[in-house]
Design a protein around this motif. Structure first.
Motif, PDB file in Angstrom:
ATOM      1  N   ARG A   1      -3.287   6.229  -7.848  1.00  0.00           N
ATOM      2  CA  ARG A   1      -3.858   4.780  -7.758  1.00  0.00           C
ATOM      3  C   ARG A   1      -4.914   5.044  -6.422  1.00  0.00           C
ATOM      4  NH1 ARG A   1       0.348   1.795  -8.581  1.00  0.00           N
ATOM      5  NH2 ARG A   1      -0.066   1.018  -6.554  1.00  0.00           N
TER       6      ARG A   1
ATOM      7  N   ILE B   1      -4.498 -14.322  -2.487  1.00  0.00           N
ATOM      8  CA  ILE B   1      -4.194 -12.781  -1.922  1.00  0.00           C
ATOM      9  C   ILE B   1      -5.402 -11.827  -2.633  1.00  0.00           C
ATOM     10  CG2 ILE B   1      -2.285 -12.247  -3.023  1.00  0.00           C
ATOM     11  CD1 ILE B   1      -1.716 -10.351  -0.594  1.00  0.00           C
TER      12      ILE B   1
ATOM     13  N   VAL C   1      -8.017  -8.385  -3.040  1.00  0.00           N
ATOM     14  CA  VAL C   1      -8.638  -7.211  -2.152  1.00  0.00           C
ATOM     15  C   VAL C   1      -9.921  -6.885  -3.020  1.00  0.00           C
ATOM     16  CG1 VAL C   1      -8.236  -4.789  -2.035  1.00  0.00           C
ATOM     17  CG2 VAL C   1      -6.510  -6.114  -1.317  1.00  0.00           C
TER      18      VAL C   1
ATOM     19  N   ARG D   1      -9.298  -1.563  -4.255  1.00  0.00           N
ATOM     20  CA  ARG D   1      -7.542  -1.626  -4.734  1.00  0.00           C
ATOM     21  C   ARG D   1      -6.940  -0.518  -4.661  1.00  0.00           C
ATOM     22  NH1 ARG D   1      -9.166  -6.187  -9.040  1.00  0.00           N
ATOM     23  NH2 ARG D   1     -10.125  -7.661  -7.674  1.00  0.00           N
ATOM     24  N   GLY D   2      -5.663  -0.415  -4.819  1.00  0.00           N
ATOM     25  CA  GLY D   2      -4.920   0.764  -4.909  1.00  0.00           C
ATOM     26  C   GLY D   2      -4.912   1.506  -3.497  1.00  0.00           C
ATOM     27  N   SER D   3      -5.221   0.729  -2.497  1.00  0.00           N
ATOM     28  CA  SER D   3      -5.398   1.797  -1.231  1.00  0.00           C
ATOM     29  C   SER D   3      -4.304   1.223  -0.224  1.00  0.00           C
ATOM     30  CB  SER D   3      -6.779   1.684  -0.515  1.00  0.00           C
ATOM     31  OG  SER D   3      -7.855   2.115  -1.368  1.00  0.00           O
ATOM     32  N   GLY D   4      -3.468   0.518  -0.561  1.00  0.00           N
ATOM     33  CA  GLY D   4      -2.435  -0.230   0.122  1.00  0.00           C
ATOM     34  C   GLY D   4      -2.938  -1.433   0.885  1.00  0.00           C
TER      35      GLY D   4
ATOM     36  N   GLY E   1      -3.658  -4.441  -0.085  1.00  0.00           N
ATOM     37  CA  GLY E   1      -2.924  -5.751  -0.512  1.00  0.00           C
ATOM     38  C   GLY E   1      -1.598  -6.065  -0.081  1.00  0.00           C
ATOM     39  N   GLU E   2      -0.805  -4.736   0.015  1.00  0.00           N
ATOM     40  CA  GLU E   2       0.625  -4.758   0.463  1.00  0.00           C
ATOM     41  C   GLU E   2       0.388  -5.142   2.167  1.00  0.00           C
ATOM     42  OE1 GLU E   2       2.976  -1.191  -0.417  1.00  0.00           O
ATOM     43  OE2 GLU E   2       4.350  -1.852   1.049  1.00  0.00           O
TER      44      GLU E   2
ATOM     45  N   ASN F   1      -0.156 -11.606 -14.649  1.00  0.00           N
ATOM     46  CA  ASN F   1      -0.508 -10.688 -13.466  1.00  0.00           C
ATOM     47  C   ASN F   1       0.549  -9.938 -13.043  1.00  0.00           C
ATOM     48  OD1 ASN F   1      -1.798  -9.571 -11.333  1.00  0.00           O
ATOM     49  ND2 ASN F   1      -2.515 -11.555 -10.578  1.00  0.00           N
TER      50      ASN F   1
ATOM     51  N   SER G   1       4.247  -6.993  -9.267  1.00  0.00           N
ATOM     52  CA  SER G   1       5.020  -5.896  -8.774  1.00  0.00           C
ATOM     53  C   SER G   1       5.011  -5.908  -7.216  1.00  0.00           C
ATOM     54  CB  SER G   1       4.520  -5.068  -9.430  1.00  0.00           C
ATOM     55  OG  SER G   1       4.558  -3.612  -8.781  1.00  0.00           O
TER      56      SER G   1
ATOM     57  N   TYR H   1       4.693  -8.422  -5.283  1.00  0.00           N
ATOM     58  CA  TYR H   1       5.611  -9.580  -4.589  1.00  0.00           C
ATOM     59  C   TYR H   1       7.186  -9.314  -4.701  1.00  0.00           C
ATOM     60  CZ  TYR H   1       1.287 -12.048  -5.190  1.00  0.00           C
ATOM     61  OH  TYR H   1      -0.263 -12.658  -5.141  1.00  0.00           O
TER      62      TYR H   1
ATOM     63  N   LYS I   1       8.245  -6.360  -4.926  1.00  0.00           N
ATOM     64  CA  LYS I   1       8.545  -5.029  -3.928  1.00  0.00           C
ATOM     65  C   LYS I   1       9.122  -5.843  -2.740  1.00  0.00           C
ATOM     66  CE  LYS I   1       6.366  -1.127  -1.942  1.00  0.00           C
ATOM     67  NZ  LYS I   1       5.527  -0.254  -1.898  1.00  0.00           N
TER      68      LYS I   1
ATOM     69  N   ARG J   1       3.992   6.205   4.288  1.00  0.00           N
ATOM     70  CA  ARG J   1       2.868   6.534   3.395  1.00  0.00           C
ATOM     71  C   ARG J   1       1.565   6.380   3.910  1.00  0.00           C
ATOM     72  NH1 ARG J   1       3.066   3.002  -1.991  1.00  0.00           N
ATOM     73  NH2 ARG J   1       1.545   3.990  -3.390  1.00  0.00           N
TER      74      ARG J   1
HETATM   75  C1  LIG Z   1      -2.940  -7.818  -6.433  1.00  0.00           C
HETATM   76  C2  LIG Z   1      -3.735  -7.328  -5.507  1.00  0.00           C
HETATM   77  C3  LIG Z   1      -3.983  -8.063  -4.263  1.00  0.00           C
HETATM   78  C4  LIG Z   1      -3.049  -5.900  -4.747  1.00  0.00           C
HETATM   79  O1  LIG Z   1      -3.882  -5.019  -4.012  1.00  0.00           O
HETATM   80  P1  LIG Z   1      -4.060  -3.773  -3.892  1.00  0.00           P
HETATM   81  O2  LIG Z   1      -4.426  -3.222  -2.551  1.00  0.00           O
HETATM   82  O3  LIG Z   1      -4.631  -3.094  -5.337  1.00  0.00           O
HETATM   83  O4  LIG Z   1      -2.281  -3.232  -3.806  1.00  0.00           O
HETATM   84  P2  LIG Z   1      -1.870  -2.101  -3.124  1.00  0.00           P
HETATM   85  O5  LIG Z   1      -2.623  -0.579  -3.206  1.00  0.00           O
HETATM   86  O6  LIG Z   1      -1.445  -2.536  -1.852  1.00  0.00           O
HETATM   87  O7  LIG Z   1      -0.201  -1.734  -3.948  1.00  0.00           O
HETATM   88  C5  LIG Z   1       0.619  -2.553  -3.414  1.00  0.00           C
HETATM   89  C6  LIG Z   1       1.608  -2.940  -4.728  1.00  0.00           C
HETATM   90  O8  LIG Z   1       0.856  -3.559  -5.806  1.00  0.00           O
HETATM   91  C7  LIG Z   1       1.272  -3.201  -7.069  1.00  0.00           C
HETATM   92  N1  LIG Z   1       0.340  -2.353  -7.806  1.00  0.00           N
HETATM   93  C8  LIG Z   1      -0.854  -2.274  -7.141  1.00  0.00           C
HETATM   94  N2  LIG Z   1      -1.660  -1.632  -8.058  1.00  0.00           N
HETATM   95  C9  LIG Z   1      -1.070  -1.549  -9.055  1.00  0.00           C
HETATM   96  C10 LIG Z   1      -1.405  -0.939 -10.641  1.00  0.00           C
HETATM   97  N3  LIG Z   1      -2.557  -0.505 -10.842  1.00  0.00           N
HETATM   98  N4  LIG Z   1      -0.388  -1.140 -11.450  1.00  0.00           N
HETATM   99  C11 LIG Z   1       0.934  -1.634 -11.187  1.00  0.00           C
HETATM  100  N5  LIG Z   1       1.161  -2.144  -9.834  1.00  0.00           N
HETATM  101  C12 LIG Z   1       0.148  -1.944  -8.970  1.00  0.00           C
HETATM  102  C13 LIG Z   1       2.382  -1.988  -6.839  1.00  0.00           C
HETATM  103  O9  LIG Z   1       3.779  -2.719  -6.651  1.00  0.00           O
HETATM  104  C14 LIG Z   1       2.120  -1.626  -5.333  1.00  0.00           C
HETATM  105  O10 LIG Z   1       3.155  -1.079  -4.696  1.00  0.00           O
HETATM  106  P3  LIG Z   1       3.492   0.762  -4.786  1.00  0.00           P
HETATM  107  O11 LIG Z   1       2.230   1.238  -4.667  1.00  0.00           O
HETATM  108  O12 LIG Z   1       4.501   1.014  -4.238  1.00  0.00           O
HETATM  109  O13 LIG Z   1       3.777   0.838  -6.403  1.00  0.00           O
HETATM  110  C15 LIG Z   1      -5.047  -6.527  -5.982  1.00  0.00           C
HETATM  111  O14 LIG Z   1      -4.696  -6.111  -7.292  1.00  0.00           O
HETATM  112  C16 LIG Z   1      -6.212  -7.991  -6.298  1.00  0.00           C
HETATM  113  O15 LIG Z   1      -6.968  -8.316  -5.571  1.00  0.00           O
HETATM  114  N6  LIG Z   1      -5.895  -8.490  -7.516  1.00  0.00           N
HETATM  115  C17 LIG Z   1      -6.923  -9.711  -8.071  1.00  0.00           C
HETATM  116  C18 LIG Z   1      -6.544 -10.818  -7.454  1.00  0.00           C
HETATM  117  C19 LIG Z   1      -4.999 -11.134  -7.791  1.00  0.00           C
HETATM  118  O16 LIG Z   1      -4.662 -10.989  -8.826  1.00  0.00           O
HETATM  119  N7  LIG Z   1      -4.383 -11.777  -6.554  1.00  0.00           N
HETATM  120  C20 LIG Z   1      -2.858 -12.162  -6.937  1.00  0.00           C
HETATM  121  C21 LIG Z   1      -3.109 -13.720  -7.201  1.00  0.00           C
HETATM  122  S1  LIG Z   1      -1.379 -14.220  -7.115  1.00  0.00           S
END
Ligand SMILES: CC(C)(COP(=O)(O)OP(=O)(O)OC[C@H]1O[C@@H](n2cnc3c(N)ncnc32)[C@H](O)[C@@H]1OP(=O)(O)O)[C@@H](O)C(=O)NCCC(=O)NCCS
Length: 243
Positions: A16, A139, A141, A146-149, A151-152, A178, A183, A185, A187, A234
């Motif tokens: 990812r 929240i 990204v 996305r998938g670059s850490g 969101g975390e 969602n 996932s 949260y 964590k 990481r």
């Molecule tokens: C939710 C969101 C903020 C996550 O941001 P991101 O930068 O892609 O996430 P990260 O790369 O930091 O990943 C953090 C964690 O998110 C989860 N995650 C991220 N991408 C995932 C995927 N494709 N499948 C499953 N879990 C995933 C995992 O728990 C991951 O931790 P891990 O890497 O240890 O497994 C992003 O997907 C987003 O903006 N989504 C649209 C808006 C939204 O739905 N916001 C939440 C509203 S409640």
């Protein structure tokens, strides 16, 4: 004011993850960021109506808007040979950077964020502070990042901010569908504590209410600390700086 700085490039460890050769910082949102915040919201929550009045919200004292901001040229250093010793400005115990820490912190300290050019904003987190609760209201990204850490990073910055403001717990609502967000949260120790039926106005989807255990409890702090360390291992060096 909480400032979180992360150093990229990122090590590639999962499919990812994307490689990024630019440094990001987490900083409070400012008025010039408003168009990008609106853009990110529109992309992440296309059916949200009315859209968030970001212009008003970024100056709301009961809210915190933090952005993942691509640092301007000159904000990036890969040196770690010298500089500040390990540092925790916020009590979390997170080790700081050395050369990178010094470079980025001095960038912030010498120049107010408002005096730095506003570049690319990759994501944001908004948190409302109630009596004893920090409520994450948004929240997001950018899809391309996305998938670059990020969101975390935004989530951990929001929790860290809640610790700093002595909130008891952190709460939020999330669509039942969602699973990516759930996932993330889970964590960070959020648990489902209730269901809001037909919570979302656009399609009447239900929303889970998720909340942490008390964030000042030793157990939560320990697990948060472990997550911070794992994040740093990481994704690269991280510094938390309180202004
Ligand atoms: C939710 C969101 C903020 C996550 O941001 P991101 O930068 O892609 O996430 P990260 O790369 O930091 O990943 C953090 C964690 O998110 C989860 N995650 C991220 N991408 C995932 C995927 N494709 N499948 C499953 N879990 C995933 C995992 O728990 C991951 O931790 P891990 O890497 O240890 O497994 C992003 O997907 C987003 O903006 N989504 C649209 C808006 C939204 O739905 N916001 C939440 C509203 S409640």
């Amino acid at each position: 004011m909480l400032r979180v700085v992360i150093e990229f490039p990122l090590p590639k460890t999962t499919s990812r993850q994307r490689e990024m050769a630019v440094p990001y910082a987490i900083r409070p949102a400012e008025a010039p960021d408003v168009p990008q915040l609106a853009e990110i919201e529109k992309e992440a929550f296309p059916t949200t109506w009315p859209s968030t009045p970001f212009k008003r919200e970024v100056s709301n004292s009961r809210a915190s808007y933090l952005v993942a901001w691509e640092l301007p040229p000159g904000g990036h250093s890969t040196s770690s040979a010298s500089g500040e010793p390990g540092h925790s400005a916020n009590g979390s115990g997170l080790p700081g950077l050395r050369g990178v820490w010094r470079r980025l912190v001095s960038l912030f300290q010498r120049e107010a964020p408002s005096s730095l050019p506003t570049n690319f904003i990759a994501g944001y987190v908004s948190t409302m502070f109630m009596t004893d609760e920090a409520h994450i209201t948004g929240i997001a990204v950018r899809e391309s990042r996305r998938g670059s850490g990020l969101g975390e990073l935004l989530l951990l910055a929001s929790i860290e901010m809640a610790m700093k403001r002595q909130s008891r717990v952190v709460t939020l609502e999330v669509r039942v569908s969602n699973q990516v967000a759930q996932s993330l949260y889970t964590k960070y120790g959020f648990k489902q504590v209730g269901l809001r039926k037909r919570y979302y106005a656009d399609d009447h989807e239900d929303g889970y209410i998720m909340t942490t255990d008390p964030i000042s409890s030793p157990a939560y702090r320990e697990s948060f600390q472990r997550l911070l360390e794992a994040y740093k291992a990481r994704w690269g060096e991280v510094a938390l700086v309180l202004g």
